[in-house]
Enzyme design. Structure first.
Site, short mmCIF file in Angstrom:
data_model
loop_
_atom_site.label_atom_id
_atom_site.label_comp_id
_atom_site.label_asym_id
_atom_site.label_seq_id
_atom_site.Cartn_x
_atom_site.Cartn_y
_atom_site.Cartn_z
N GLU A 120 -0.15 -0.48 5.78
CA GLU A 120 0.85 0.09 6.67
C GLU A 120 0.73 1.61 6.75
O GLU A 120 0.83 2.21 7.83
CB GLU A 120 2.26 -0.30 6.21
CG GLU A 120 3.36 0.03 7.22
CD GLU A 120 3.90 1.45 7.11
OE1 GLU A 120 4.54 1.91 8.08
OE2 GLU A 120 3.68 2.09 6.06
N ASP A 170 0.85 -1.20 0.00
CA ASP A 170 0.00 0.00 0.00
C ASP A 170 0.88 1.24 0.00
O ASP A 170 2.06 1.19 0.39
CB ASP A 170 -0.95 -0.01 1.19
CG ASP A 170 -0.23 0.25 2.51
OD1 ASP A 170 0.70 -0.52 2.82
OD2 ASP A 170 -0.58 1.22 3.23
#
Length: 451
Positions: A156, A92
């Site tokens: 994250e 991500d």
């Protein structure tokens, strides 16, 4: 670059690495599904899963984590009786911010001035590619000498804790003798660095209310309590005169013992405007690696364009606090909330809400894994000695893994050196760093297996 066979193999794989990073960067995998389609994150997750399967990984799975995102897991068996190493990265990315402000499109990997530009190129899709390159180099030079687990996180950057909670519920899944977190970076391009500490973080939303509704500033201003002014007052109370963080009860005088950070170099790295002072006191390393740091991330109030002459009835802000090693993030959150409530003026109503939290981290740099990494770095970066630096940012999973596997050694390396401008416009990765660090990781796995 060294003439070591592993280095030669990685060099030959760099065109493939660029192609793969191009494919991975193309996914707009921001784990904020109010702004970006969930299908983009799912596409990136499937790309990573397919790459692991191609490399012979077993038990490849898309793990549905409690925050609604997916982490990708795979296991590559090594020789019988070998140690187990967990390799971490995340697929991500941060939002691109103002896409028009990018010199090239943020989700199209573009080479310019010897660097590859694109959101996630360094943080941390490049980390995924780094792990793949290291493993491919080992397979071409005698095989992978350890059992390898790979985990690629899907949220994250959002700090929503999905993988932490999943790992806590499945404690055997990520168990390893050593963990390599591929999400930090060298202190400087060409200077091999492991990150030995991380600041933790907490985020608190604060809402201030004073009136039942907005009022005409001419008719009521001067006596009617302005919620926006009250919020500005309380936010200002979080800093001393020199700009240092001043949360009541929170220690803010620790000193950094490792690598020094030259103040003029920091000004260049941070692109501080001429004549503007740095905030805080003592060394730069003290301020960014060893002490708390508060940042106002956003304020909800009327924009300048279209503003009316009104006394504001309510206003809110999102406040981030970076928490240094040695301080419990939950206690820091409590102190921050208490400070905000205590410093709100005029009897204004104030509500605080914790949004996210991650604990700080400190590694044992005397462990055998660090020796193995230092030897590997010396080959990948001839003539350079491995340095130890702190990191102002947070990787909440670090502390979860340290708590779950207290005997595991944790090393932090990666591609996010200062020129990478992670989280900002025009993020980029140095292909030379990607190449060297892939070599270092491969040699580390060889060294570690031989210990």
């Amino acid at each position: 670059m060294s003439s070591h066979p592993v280095a030669e193999t990685v060099a030959s794989l760099m065109p493939t690495a660029r192609t793969e990073l191009t494919e991975l960067v193309a996914f707009r995998s921001v784990a904020d599904f109010d702004q970006f389609p969930k299908s983009e994150s799912e596409g990136a997750a499937n790309w990573v899963a397919d790459a692991l399967r191609t490399e012979g990984f077993q038990d490849v799975a898309l793990l549905d984590t409690p925050d609604g995102t997916q982490s990708v897991y795979g296991f590559l068996p090594g020789p019988e009786g070998a140690k187990t190493v967990l390799l971490y990265a995340h697929y991500d990315v941060q939002p691109p911010l103002d896409e028009a402000g990018w010199t090239s499109p943020p989700f199209e990997l573009t080479e310019r001035d010897g660097r590859w530009y694109g959101r996630g190129a360094a943080d941390c899709k490049g980390g995924v590619i780094m792990h793949l390159l290291a493993l491919r180099a080992l397979k071409a030079n005698g095989g992978v000498p350890v059992h390898v687990k790979v985990i690629a996180e899907g949220s994250e950057e959002q700090g929503t804790g999905g993988l932490e909670r999943y790992a806590e519920a499945h404690p055997d899944l990520l168990a390893a003798d050593t963990i390599v977190i591929g999400d930090t970076g060298n202190f400087r391009v060409g200077l091999p660095t492991v990150t030995s500490t991380l600041r933790g973080m907490t985020m608190v939303r604060v809402q201030v209310d004073t009136l039942e509704g907005n009022l005409h500033s001419g008719q009521f201003g001067g006596a009617a309590p302005d919620a926006l002014a009250a919020l500005i007052r309380v936010l200002d109370s979080l800093r001393g005169k020199d700009g240092s963080t001043t949360v009541d009860g929170l220690a803010a005088h620790a000193a950094w013992e490792g690598l020094a950070y030259d103040e003029e170099q920091f000004r260049k790295d941070a692109k501080v405007l001429d004549g503007v002072e740095l905030i805080g006191s003592d060394t730069v390393a003290d301020r960014i690696w060893a002490r708390p740091a508060v940042t106002v991330l956003g304020i909800d109030c009327p924009p300048v364009v279209g503003a009316t002459p009104s006394v504001q009835a309510g206003a809110r802000a999102l406040v981030s606090l970076r928490v240094p090693p040695g301080v419990d993030a939950a206690e820091a959150t409590r102190l921050l909330q208490a400070h905000l409530e205590a410093h709100t003026p005029w009897g204004a109503r104030v509500r605080t809400e914790q949004i996210g939290q991650g604990q700080p981290f400190s590694a044992d740099t005397t462990s055998p894994a660090y020796t193995a990494m230092a030897d590997a770095m010396a080959v990948a970066y001839p003539g350079q000695e491995m340095q130890y630096a702190g990191q102002g940012g947070s990787i909440p999973l670090c502390n979860t893994l340290a708590a779950l596997y207290p005997q595991a050694e944790i090393l932090l390396i990666g591609l996010s050196e200062p020129e990478a401008q992670i989280h900002a416009l025009n993020e980029s990765v140095s292909p030379e760093e990607l190449e060297r660090l892939s070599v270092a990781e491969a040699l580390f796995l060889q060294n570690y297996a031989a210990n």
